[in-house]
Design a protein around this motif. Structure first.
Motif, PDB file in Angstrom:
ATOM      1  N   ARG A  31     -50.503-132.750  -1.423  1.00  0.00           N
ATOM      2  CA  ARG A  31     -50.520-131.309  -1.689  1.00  0.00           C
ATOM      3  C   ARG A  31     -49.142-130.730  -1.411  1.00  0.00           C
ATOM      4  N   ARG A  32     -48.964-129.478  -1.830  1.00  0.00           N
ATOM      5  CA  ARG A  32     -47.720-128.778  -1.552  1.00  0.00           C
ATOM      6  C   ARG A  32     -47.835-128.079  -0.213  1.00  0.00           C
ATOM      7  N   ARG A  43     -43.842-131.590  -1.160  1.00  0.00           N
ATOM      8  CA  ARG A  43     -45.074-132.344  -1.320  1.00  0.00           C
ATOM      9  C   ARG A  43     -45.323-133.175  -0.070  1.00  0.00           C
ATOM     10  N   GLU A  44     -46.574-133.303   0.342  1.00  0.00           N
ATOM     11  CA  GLU A  44     -46.914-134.049   1.549  1.00  0.00           C
ATOM     12  C   GLU A  44     -48.281-134.682   1.389  1.00  0.00           C
ATOM     13  N   ASP A  45     -48.532-135.731   2.142  1.00  0.00           N
ATOM     14  CA  ASP A  45     -49.835-136.389   2.152  1.00  0.00           C
ATOM     15  C   ASP A  45     -50.640-135.878   3.336  1.00  0.00           C
ATOM     16  N   VAL A  46     -51.906-135.554   3.079  1.00  0.00           N
ATOM     17  CA  VAL A  46     -52.810-135.094   4.145  1.00  0.00           C
ATOM     18  C   VAL A  46     -54.132-135.825   4.009  1.00  0.00           C
ATOM     19  N   THR A  47     -54.855-135.907   5.101  1.00  0.00           N
ATOM     20  CA  THR A  47     -56.179-136.528   5.074  1.00  0.00           C
ATOM     21  C   THR A  47     -57.245-135.447   4.915  1.00  0.00           C
ATOM     22  N   GLU A  76     -54.446-122.782  -0.864  1.00  0.00           N
ATOM     23  CA  GLU A  76     -53.221-123.427  -0.369  1.00  0.00           C
ATOM     24  C   GLU A  76     -53.482-124.777   0.284  1.00  0.00           C
ATOM     25  N   LEU A  77     -54.724-125.048   0.655  1.00  0.00           N
ATOM     26  CA  LEU A  77     -55.050-126.360   1.231  1.00  0.00           C
ATOM     27  C   LEU A  77     -55.053-127.447   0.184  1.00  0.00           C
ATOM     28  N   GLY A  78     -55.144-127.058  -1.102  1.00  0.00           N
ATOM     29  CA  GLY A  78     -55.042-128.033  -2.193  1.00  0.00           C
ATOM     30  C   GLY A  78     -56.159-129.041  -2.250  1.00  0.00           C
ATOM     31  N   ILE A  79     -57.372-128.682  -1.873  1.00  0.00           N
ATOM     32  CA  ILE A  79     -58.488-129.622  -1.840  1.00  0.00           C
ATOM     33  C   ILE A  79     -58.830-130.063  -3.261  1.00  0.00           C
ATOM     34  N   PRO A  80     -58.867-131.362  -3.531  1.00  0.00           N
ATOM     35  CA  PRO A  80     -59.181-131.833  -4.888  1.00  0.00           C
ATOM     36  C   PRO A  80     -60.570-131.379  -5.337  1.00  0.00           C
ATOM     37  N   GLY A  81     -60.642-130.897  -6.583  1.00  0.00           N
ATOM     38  CA  GLY A  81     -61.925-130.483  -7.150  1.00  0.00           C
ATOM     39  C   GLY A  81     -62.428-129.135  -6.678  1.00  0.00           C
TER      40      GLY A  81
END
Length: 599
Positions: A86-87, A94-98, A149-154
């Protein structure tokens, strides 16, 4: 034999090839537009655009009901991932989050437990993900933006409109509420009760429409054709109601409810010159924000739906009819006993008293049934009936909400006793709104105006469309009006309503204690009422109060203090100057002596 089968097979292949070639030629050469159009139609989607529901406001423009934008957060679990990119909202990188980290952050934003959110976001069976899983409902735009802003898929947000009533239960039974069970084609909740229901056509607005193309994944194609017809927002409904007076009236009737524990207490305030309704108060109200918390029978206004026998406030019509017909004068002398028999019917007063030498005005002031019948029987049943009907008894009142018309039988249906009991407010029913309207007509120089609750409709661009004012109708002469006002002042100064006096103002009115009919048909309770006007030298406002089936001793019942509280608030709100003259009541008794006991 083998050669023959080969020839047959080749012939079949050639026929098929010929058919395919012909079809291809037809598609590409003869009708390409139709095929292209069909493909476009398959990709085209149409969505309705919900309009914004109009507000309900009081006479000063203060909001009583409004709509606010809210969002439902929904996720398609098909796109679930334990870890995703997500951004970063702060750095833009861009960053990876769990998902675990994201659920923890989401819980703090939406105020839902991590356990509940996990159930919404994480599929129980990865092979069978939920395609529509609700994460949170009715969140504010600020919360929705933070979740995005959390960019949760779907994750998607679905906009909807929430109805809010900032004053809670104030005017709740009038405003009504919406129902999710009844929805418009654009998915909006429809009115279920009160003004929200009766004014649905004005409040709802007209849906718009947007047309667009989507790809195979169901996502809109940005470069494809797009068209939109904007929605037309609903109109605001502006009421004649004044929120300050409504609040005071509602508190006053609720206090009376606490005092005597009746079935209900109701009050109405009307502007005498215009007939506009400034308040309709119910002791049992409903908060439209949570209608299910109230008893269903109190989700509508008892002031409008409950008709009852008015009792002695109904003597207003009898005396006005007799005065207007010229069969009595205010100072005409009568000998009034505790009991009076006419046509084999015995009429009694509520309290035993000696035989008094009284004026007609005194009979009205002390509210004696016996003297009232002596005066009323000077008119025929048909004449009194016609006058009562002219006074609105037995008729509907159109204020934009359902109003009970009550019950008023024709003279041919009266029994031997009803011809007399109707003279003092029994044997027919009406609402407190009817009572207020009748006093308005007397106080307005004899010109009665049907009460008006809705003042205007306001378009989304601010254009206001006033509702035409109701035309006045003459019910009595100006002379009769003046005489009745002075008789009403006598009630307050020397009669049954001395508790209705207001410092600095001349007040007139009429009390009433009527018997209340029970479900079996007999009388098993009472209704205590008072309706009054002020200031008497130039009447501006009428306040009518009724208390149905109070508990305790009838000698203790009174609503004049409730009237006084509401009228004082009304006079203060509109800055009505104090009276510049002194009260001018009629004599109650004949002769110099004006003080006699009540029993």
């Amino acid at each position: 034999m083998a050669h023959r089968r080969l020839r047959v097979g080749l012939t079949a292949c050639l026929v098929l090839l010929l058919l395919l070639t012909g079809r291809l030629f037809f598609v590409q050469g003869l009708d390409p537009e139709a095929i292209a159009q069909e493909a476009t139609n398959n990709r085209t989607r149409t969505a309705l655009i919900a309009p914004t529901r109009g507000d309900i406001v009081d006479s000063e423009g203060r909001v009583l009901a409004t709509s606010v934008i809210r969002y439902d957060l929904v996720v398609d679990q098909k796109w679930y991932a334990d870890e995703f990119e997500r951004r970063n909202p702060e750095t833009g990188d861009r960053e990876d989050v769990t998902m675990t980290e994201t659920i923890e952050a989401l819980s703090g934003i939406v105020g839902v437990s991590e356990e509940t959110l996990t159930a919404s976001l994480v599929p129980e069976d990865p092979e069978k993900p939920k395609r529509y899983s609700v994460v949170a409902k009715g969140v504010t735009p600020e919360v929705r933006n933070a979740v995005v802003e959390l960019g949760i898929p779907g994750m998607v947000s679905e906009q909807r409109s929430d109805r809010q009533y900032p004053n809670g239960s104030v005017a709740g039974p009038l405003l009504g509420f919406l129902s999710a069970a009844e929805r418009s084609e654009a998915g909006q909740d429809k009115g279920a009760e009160g003004l929200e229901l009766s004014q649905e056509e004005h409040l709802a607005g007209t849906p718009g429409e947007r047309t667009f193309e989507v790809g195979a994944d169901g996502v809109r194609i940005p470069t494809a054709a797009y068209s939109e017809t904007p929605a037309i927002d609903g109109q605001d409904v502006k009421l004649a109601l004044n929120n300050d007076i409504q609040w005071a009236a509602q508190n006053a009737v609720m206090a009376k409810q606490e005092q005597f524990n009746p079935d209900f207490v109701v009050a109405v305030v009307i502007d005498i010159k215009s007939g506009k309704i400034l308040a309709i108060a119910d002791s049992h109200s409903v908060d439209p924000n949570d209608p299910a918390a109230s008893d269903a029978k109190y989700r509508t206004s008892t002031a409008l739906t409950q008709a009852f026998e008015p009792g002695s406030t109904g003597k207003l019509a009898t005396f006005a009819a007799a005065l207007d017909a010229g069969v009595v004068s205010p100072l005409e002398e009568f000998k009034v006993a505790n009991s009076y028999t006419t046509q084999n019917e015995k009429i009694n007063d509520s309290l035993k008293h000696a035989t008094y030498p009284m004026t007609a005005a005194g009979i009205f002031a002390r509210s004696y049934n016996t003297g009232t019948v002596m005066i009323g029987e000077r008119l025929s049943n048909e004449d009194r009936y016609d006058f009562f009907r002219k006074f609105g008894i037995g008729d509907t009142i159109d204020i934009g909400l359902p109003v009970s018309r009550g019950i008023f039988a024709e003279p041919s249906a009266w029994d031997r006793r009803q011809q007399f009991t109707t003279m003092f407010g029994q044997a027919y029913t009406q609402t407190v709104l009817h009572t207020a309207m009748q006093f308005q007509g007397i106080a307005n120089g004899g010109l009665m105006i049907e009460p008006q609750l809705i003042d205007s409709y306001i378009d989304a661009d601010g254009t206001e469309h006033p509702v035409p004012e109701n035309k006045p109708e003459r019910v009595v002469s100006e002379e009769t009006s003046d005489t009745m006002l002075r008789m009403m002042e006598t009630v307050v100064e020397s009669g049954t309503a001395q508790g209705a006096k207001i410092d600095g103002y001349r007040v007139g009115g009429k009390t009433g204690t009527g018997q209340a009919a029970g479900p079996s048909g007999g009388y098993d309770g009472h209704t205590s009422s008072f309706a009054g006007v002020a200031p008497l030298e130039d009447p501006q406002y009428v306040v009518a109060v009724s208390m149905h089936r109070p508990k305790g001793n009838w000698r203790d019942w009174h609503v004049t203090d409730t009237f006084k509280t509401i009228m004082e608030q009304t006079l203060n709100t509109y800055e009505v100057p104090p009276s510049d003259g002194k009260p001018d009541p009629y004599n109650v008794f004949v002769g110099d002596r004006q003080k006699y006991g009540w029993e």
